[in-house]
Design a protein around this motif. Structure first.
Motif, PDB file in Angstrom:
ATOM      1  N   PRO A  17       0.815  -1.082   0.152  1.00 32.80           N
ATOM      2  CA  PRO A  17       0.102   0.135  -0.039  1.00 32.80           C
ATOM      3  C   PRO A  17       1.058   1.178   0.109  1.00 32.80           C
ATOM      4  N   HIS A  24       0.022   3.909   1.594  1.00 35.48           N
ATOM      5  CA  HIS A  24      -0.107   4.592   2.753  1.00 35.48           C
ATOM      6  C   HIS A  24      -0.482   3.442   3.965  1.00 35.48           C
ATOM      7  N   ALA A  25      -0.129   3.448   5.079  1.00 37.81           N
ATOM      8  CA  ALA A  25      -0.531   2.475   6.123  1.00 37.81           C
ATOM      9  C   ALA A  25      -0.497   3.308   7.258  1.00 37.81           C
ATOM     10  N   THR A  26      -1.978   3.427   7.865  1.00 35.81           N
ATOM     11  CA  THR A  26      -2.000   4.124   9.229  1.00 35.81           C
ATOM     12  C   THR A  26      -2.500   3.110  10.243  1.00 35.81           C
ATOM     13  N   LYS A  76      -6.817  -0.305  11.583  1.00 34.65           N
ATOM     14  CA  LYS A  76      -5.667  -0.440  10.953  1.00 34.65           C
ATOM     15  C   LYS A  76      -6.226  -0.018   9.114  1.00 34.65           C
ATOM     16  N   GLY A 134      -5.266   0.970   4.985  1.00 34.63           N
ATOM     17  CA  GLY A 134      -4.241   1.010   4.134  1.00 34.63           C
ATOM     18  C   GLY A 134      -4.621   1.477   2.847  1.00 34.63           C
ATOM     19  N   SER A 135      -3.926   2.136   2.007  1.00 34.44           N
ATOM     20  CA  SER A 135      -4.493   2.681   0.739  1.00 34.44           C
ATOM     21  C   SER A 135      -3.880   2.470  -0.307  1.00 34.44           C
ATOM     22  N   TRP A 136      -4.423   2.241  -1.525  1.00 35.44           N
ATOM     23  CA  TRP A 136      -3.864   1.853  -2.783  1.00 35.44           C
ATOM     24  C   TRP A 136      -4.362   3.035  -3.900  1.00 35.44           C
TER      25      TRP A 136
END
Length: 265
Positions: free
Chosen positions: A49, A51-53, A64, A66-68
């Motif tokens: 991903p 971004h992972a927060t 949690k 995650g974005s793509w």
């Protein structure tokens, strides 16, 4: 900061497509429109991903996300795209996966997949989007309170202006219920859990609202008793029919272009 046009939940068995890879110099033929497949149910097809927060919440534990970036669905000439002429567009967006530790009631949490029409969001914007989606559940409960408890859709109003006035009256009643939370008692049902002071829902405040009459001031006089009017005499003709308004329905059409060709052929 980009503004979302669309943010919604998608099914966990959907198949999205990654952006097309850059064209290699000297390659012949038509450039590809789509990249590799991204199957939501198959983690082997997921790249890393962007971004992972991780956010600690009081109700769900660790959240949690995650974005793509720049994922898009494969459009076909069906449904709303049946009348589209030429090549179908590539609508890119941001895919977000939300996973929490636990749900209320010790239920097994399943991942939630969200798709936003905005591309290239930062990590803080990804968190804001998933928080705004969870916020919609509060709005849905508010609309349910308007309809089921306060009678928003109960009267049969004949004009849009009357519907607007009734809507504002419902909003005023909801505001009074919110402001009366510190004064109302928790008249809960046997199967409901006790609510902390000052945290009563508007529906619970409404149960004890009749007990607030002795504590509240009375700016208006007591209502005078009256009898309803006789109404229209039985058997007489109604000379003021109810006006009908267009609700914006579309004409039913075939879902696929193949079915249309078979019918016209």
């Amino acid at each position: 900061m980009a503004v979302d046009k669309v943010l919604g939940r998608i099914r966990c068995d959907r198949v999205m497509l990654l952006p097309a890879p850059p064209r290699t110099p000297g390659t012949n033929g038509r450039p590809p429109k789509h990249g590799p497949v991204f199957a939501l149910a198959d983690p082997a097809t997921w790249p890393a991903p962007q971004h992972a927060t991780t956010t600690a919440t009081t109700r769900y534990g660790l959240a949690k996300a995650g974005s793509w970036n720049r994922l898009h669905p494969r459009l076909t000439h069906r449904a709303c795209w049946i009348d589209h002429e030429g090549d179908l567009p590539v609508i890119e967006g941001t895919l977000i996966r939300l996973q929490v530790d636990h749900l209320p009631g010790d239920r097994d949490p399943q991942p939630v997949w969200l798709w936003s029409s905005a591309t290239g969001p930062a990590a803080a914007e990804v968190d804001r989007r998933r928080q705004s989606f969870l916020r919609r559940f509060d709005l849905e409960h508010t609309f349910r309170l308007f309809k089921q408890t306060l009678g928003w859709t109960r009267p049969k109003l004949r004009s849009p202006h009357a519907a607007d006035r009734w809507t504002w009256l419902i909003i005023v009643a909801h505001t009074q219920l919110r402001l009366a939370r510190p004064l109302a008692e928790d008249l809960r049902h046997p199967w409901e859990k006790p609510a902390p002071p000052g945290r009563l829902t508007p529906a619970r405040v409404r149960r004890g609202f009749r007990n607030l009459r002795a504590k509240a001031a009375l700016p208006a006089g007591a209502p005078k008793p009256g009898r309803p009017g006789p109404g229209r005499p039985p058997g007489s003709e109604n000379r003021r029919p109810t006006p009908h308004y267009d609700v914006g329905k579309t004409v039913k059409r075939d879902r696929t272009l193949t079915a249309r060709r078979q019918r016209t052929g």
